[in-house]
Design an enzyme around this catalytic site. Structure first.
Site, PDB file in Angstrom:
ATOM      1  N   CYS A  47      10.123   9.392  -0.837  1.00 25.40           N
ATOM      2  CA  CYS A  47      10.108  10.513   0.097  1.00 25.40           C
ATOM      3  C   CYS A  47      11.210  10.466   1.149  1.00 25.40           C
ATOM      4  O   CYS A  47      11.740  11.501   1.543  1.00 25.40           O
ATOM      5  CB  CYS A  47       8.739  10.633   0.767  1.00 25.40           C
ATOM      6  SG  CYS A  47       8.300   9.251   1.858  1.00 25.40           S
ATOM      7  N   CYS A 100       3.281   2.031   1.207  1.00 26.57           N
ATOM      8  CA  CYS A 100       2.751   3.193   1.930  1.00 26.57           C
ATOM      9  C   CYS A 100       1.268   3.361   1.652  1.00 26.57           C
ATOM     10  O   CYS A 100       0.465   3.588   2.563  1.00 26.57           O
ATOM     11  CB  CYS A 100       3.524   4.445   1.530  1.00 26.57           C
ATOM     12  SG  CYS A 100       2.994   5.940   2.403  1.00 26.57           S
TER      13      CYS A 100
END
Length: 379
Positions: free
Chosen positions: A215, A118
């Site tokens: 997440c 990410c």
């Protein structure tokens, strides 16, 4: 002749008011404090939050980064401190660049680290380009890592607070990115300093809990997420010992990781067994004694080198490495094969070194991060 303006806190020879900073705001206390601190110092702050996945699923999960609640919290901090804030829809990018590879890696028997991907493929690529498009002088984040100026330019260093250090997750930061990035919290000696600043600025997120899980993985249930992303991809198979003797059955290799001991469903044996390998083609989970997890030679690829010069300038070099985010650096020898491939020899064997994890390089005489690479099975 007028004197040059003093260097401001971000390293620019101009007034803070003339320095535009894009702050990557996740909605948590760390990035909120960075934005508030820079706004108070008079910088031209622009807050940007990335919407990374479906709001409906995100709102149901506490402590998730860049979920619906976090977007609301980031926007509120911007309103409290009086700077503009934008939300960018990156759901498709995030799924293609991070979530899909996460699922495919697990199905391939590896143990991926999506937070690194990410940072590498979304935050420090697309978001950083957005910051440049906004004519920002730099982009600041709430990561706990230090950027220091060395003889040859900007260097990456571990955070002052070893307990919060995030260097493992940022090893793929390139030199060009490092020149543009700023990490205002890296010198903090504890998270308490950050929360004290949040309280000082009166931020609504001052007491917000830290995010713990990946997440998009609710409650750490990797298998459920993979089955959702790749329906029907998890096939049942057998649990076997190192000699091929069947000890039990499993519902898919995605439920197991190298080094795992608990939850194998093969109790009643005299000695404890651990997952030592996953054979995706044969749909087998191979288990063995703990000493079979010990590894000294670690093959690496996709290496990012930020230690100065070229990786291949020296045939081998003494470094320290981390093969998991939760482990301290350990002494090793780095032997380059090409600019992007190498083998690391650990001076003391580590257990549970798994394909898909990162191996991060550190200087043995300082806190400098030299880069790192991705562990794979090799030949």
């Amino acid at each position: 002749m007028p004197l040059e303006s003093p260097i401001n806190s971000l390293g620019f020879a101009k007034a803070p008011a003339d320095t535009r900073v894009v702050v990557a705001m996740s909605g948590g206390v760390d990035s909120s404090v960075v934005a508030a601190k820079l706004a108070e110092e008079g910088y031209d702050v622009v807050g940007v939050t990335l919407q990374l996945y479906d709001h409906g699923a995100a709102l149901a999960k506490k402590g998730a980064c860049c979920a619906g609640r976090d977007i609301h919290d980031a926007r509120r901090v911007a309103e409290e401190m009086g700077f503009p804030h934008y939300v960018l829809d990156y759901e498709n990018t995030f799924r293609e660049a991070v979530m899909d590879e996460f699922a495919d890696s697990y199905l391939g028997g590896a143990t991926p680290v999506p937070c690194i991907r990410c940072n590498e493929r979304v935050k420090f690529k697309d978001l950083l380009q957005t910051a440049r498009d906004l004519d920002a002088d730099c982009m600041a984040t709430g990561h706990y890592i230090q950027r220091k100026m060395g003889v040859q330019g900007a260097e990456l260093h571990s955070a002052a607070d070893a307990a919060k250090d995030q260097s493992y997750f940022l090893f793929s930061t390139t030199q060009d990115q490092l020149d543009y990035l700023r990490f205002p919290l890296g010198h903090h000696k504890s998270k308490d300093e950050t929360r004290a600043l949040a309280a000082k600025y009166g931020l609504s997120v001052a007491d917000k809990p830290d995010s713990q899980d990946i997440c998009f993985v609710p409650n750490g249930d990797y298998a459920a997420v993979i089955e959702k992303l790749r329906p029907g991809a998890a096939s049942p198979g057998t649990i076997v010992d190192i000699n091929g003797q069947v000890l039990g059955q499993h519902n898919g290799v995605i439920h197991y990781t190298v080094g795992q001991r608990r939850g194998l469903g093969i109790g009643g044996l005299a000695d404890p067994l651990y997952v030592v390998r996953l054979d995706v083609d044969k749909k087998q989970v191979i288990v063995g004694p703990k000493d079979m997890l010990a590894t000294r030679r670690v093959p690496l690829r996709e290496i990012n080198w930020i230690g100065g010069g070229k990786l291949t300038d020296i045939a081998e070099r003494q470094i320290a490495v981390r093969v998991r985010s939760t482990r301290p650096p350990t002494d090793a020898i780095l032997r380059p094969i090409s600019d992007t491939e190498a083998e690391v020899e650990l001076l003391v064997a580590e257990q549970g070194v798994s394909p898909g994890q990162a191996c991060v390089f550190y200087d043995t005489d300082s806190t400098r991060v030299l880069g790192g690479g991705w562990i794979w099975r090799g030949q």
